[in-house]
Scaffold this motif. Sequence first.
Motif, PDB file in Angstrom:
ATOM      1  N   VAL A  44      -0.456 -93.259  22.999  1.00  0.00           N
ATOM      2  CA  VAL A  44      -0.025 -94.286  22.047  1.00  0.00           C
ATOM      3  C   VAL A  44      -0.328 -93.816  20.633  1.00  0.00           C
ATOM      4  O   VAL A  44      -1.437 -93.338  20.346  1.00  0.00           O
ATOM      5  CB  VAL A  44      -0.739 -95.631  22.327  1.00  0.00           C
ATOM      6  CG1 VAL A  44      -0.271 -96.703  21.350  1.00  0.00           C
ATOM      7  CG2 VAL A  44      -0.486 -96.067  23.765  1.00  0.00           C
ATOM      8  N   ARG A  83      -1.522 -93.935  17.031  1.00  0.00           N
ATOM      9  CA  ARG A  83      -2.469 -94.721  16.230  1.00  0.00           C
ATOM     10  C   ARG A  83      -2.498 -94.154  14.824  1.00  0.00           C
ATOM     11  O   ARG A  83      -2.563 -92.927  14.638  1.00  0.00           O
ATOM     12  CB  ARG A  83      -3.897 -94.650  16.814  1.00  0.00           C
ATOM     13  CG  ARG A  83      -4.064 -95.052  18.258  1.00  0.00           C
ATOM     14  CD  ARG A  83      -3.731 -96.516  18.496  1.00  0.00           C
ATOM     15  NE  ARG A  83      -4.367 -97.426  17.576  1.00  0.00           N
ATOM     16  CZ  ARG A  83      -5.600 -97.963  17.711  1.00  0.00           C
ATOM     17  NH1 ARG A  83      -6.329 -97.613  18.750  1.00  0.00           N
ATOM     18  NH2 ARG A  83      -6.068 -98.826  16.840  1.00  0.00           N
ATOM     19  N   GLN A 129      -4.997-103.367  24.674  1.00  0.00           N
ATOM     20  CA  GLN A 129      -5.684-104.099  23.595  1.00  0.00           C
ATOM     21  C   GLN A 129      -6.912-104.833  24.121  1.00  0.00           C
ATOM     22  O   GLN A 129      -7.955-104.873  23.470  1.00  0.00           O
ATOM     23  CB  GLN A 129      -4.723-105.115  22.965  1.00  0.00           C
ATOM     24  CG  GLN A 129      -3.682-104.547  22.028  1.00  0.00           C
ATOM     25  CD  GLN A 129      -2.814-105.641  21.440  1.00  0.00           C
ATOM     26  OE1 GLN A 129      -2.368-106.543  22.144  1.00  0.00           O
ATOM     27  NE2 GLN A 129      -2.577-105.575  20.140  1.00  0.00           N
ATOM     28  N   ALA A 166      -8.626-100.912  23.183  1.00  0.00           N
ATOM     29  CA  ALA A 166      -8.278-100.760  21.763  1.00  0.00           C
ATOM     30  C   ALA A 166      -7.939-102.123  21.150  1.00  0.00           C
ATOM     31  O   ALA A 166      -6.771-102.432  20.901  1.00  0.00           O
ATOM     32  CB  ALA A 166      -7.104 -99.796  21.604  1.00  0.00           C
ATOM     33  N   LEU A 195      -5.559-102.326  18.108  1.00  0.00           N
ATOM     34  CA  LEU A 195      -4.217-101.755  18.179  1.00  0.00           C
ATOM     35  C   LEU A 195      -3.203-102.767  17.653  1.00  0.00           C
ATOM     36  O   LEU A 195      -3.132-103.901  18.134  1.00  0.00           O
ATOM     37  CB  LEU A 195      -3.878-101.375  19.624  1.00  0.00           C
ATOM     38  CG  LEU A 195      -2.448-100.894  19.880  1.00  0.00           C
ATOM     39  CD1 LEU A 195      -2.179 -99.580  19.153  1.00  0.00           C
ATOM     40  CD2 LEU A 195      -2.192-100.750  21.380  1.00  0.00           C
ATOM     41  N   ASP A 220      -0.193 -98.377  13.399  1.00  0.00           N
ATOM     42  CA  ASP A 220       0.006 -98.170  14.836  1.00  0.00           C
ATOM     43  C   ASP A 220       1.494 -98.298  15.205  1.00  0.00           C
ATOM     44  O   ASP A 220       2.293 -97.499  14.763  1.00  0.00           O
ATOM     45  CB  ASP A 220      -0.869 -99.142  15.633  1.00  0.00           C
ATOM     46  CG  ASP A 220      -2.358 -98.930  15.361  1.00  0.00           C
ATOM     47  OD1 ASP A 220      -2.729 -97.815  14.936  1.00  0.00           O
ATOM     48  OD2 ASP A 220      -3.147 -99.871  15.550  1.00  0.00           O
TER      49      ASP A 220
END
Length: 255
Positions: free
Chosen positions: A9, A11, A40, A44, A47, A99
Amino acid sequence: MTHTVHFRVWRGDAEGGGLADFDVEVGEGEVVLDAIHRLQATRAPDLAVRWNCKAGKCGSCSAEINGRPRLLCMTRMSVLDLTAPVTVTPLRAFPVLRDLVTDVSFNYAKAREVPAFVPPPGLAPGEYRMRQEDVNRSQEFRKCIECFLCQDVCHVVRDHEENKAAFSGPRFLMRVAELDMHPLDAAAETGLDRKTTAQEEHGLGYCNITKCCTEVCPEGIGITDNALIPMKERVADRRYDPLVWLGSKIRRRGA
């Protein structure tokens, strides 16, 4: 029943960033947005991802999955190759805010540049009458949820930042085409020629009809075949067909 899927993903923010690796538990029947939400919740919490309806109708959760523009909420995990990492990145054609969230204000600026429908003189809204085939044609274009996937995949916008000032992109060229096809639009009577504005103000000539916009449309709108190509044909008729040119001169002289 769940299984572990490896995600990569993006970031970062406007200053830069990169791909981060995560292993996420995914359940049967889930979509990519479910996995992002679980990421999430577990790994994270900061995010950033834009979403709203989770039903494929708001267009908010646009992103790129394995390099292809898609809606996160409408892409089932089962259609992806889970033997390889699933890469989720922000829309490439627009500036990153953070993001997976991009600044799509370019599209709203282009929307404001398209002159609105001009009501026919002498008719109140409840008195409008149209043939069903004209209603169906306009209705197809109005299914657009403004996810801007077509704008993102269009190489004229995606790969050439310098074109953005002169090119509105498929979503808004489709809007111009819809209005030009509308049998009740009275723009011409006010001196507004939508064919001329499509070419000269919205950059219709930049489009080379690769159909990539149609391929990514989650609503299945025939953007290329039903809007852009017919609009190009009408512009070409106006400019190059000698009979159309002569007719316009005769009408102008009679006025």
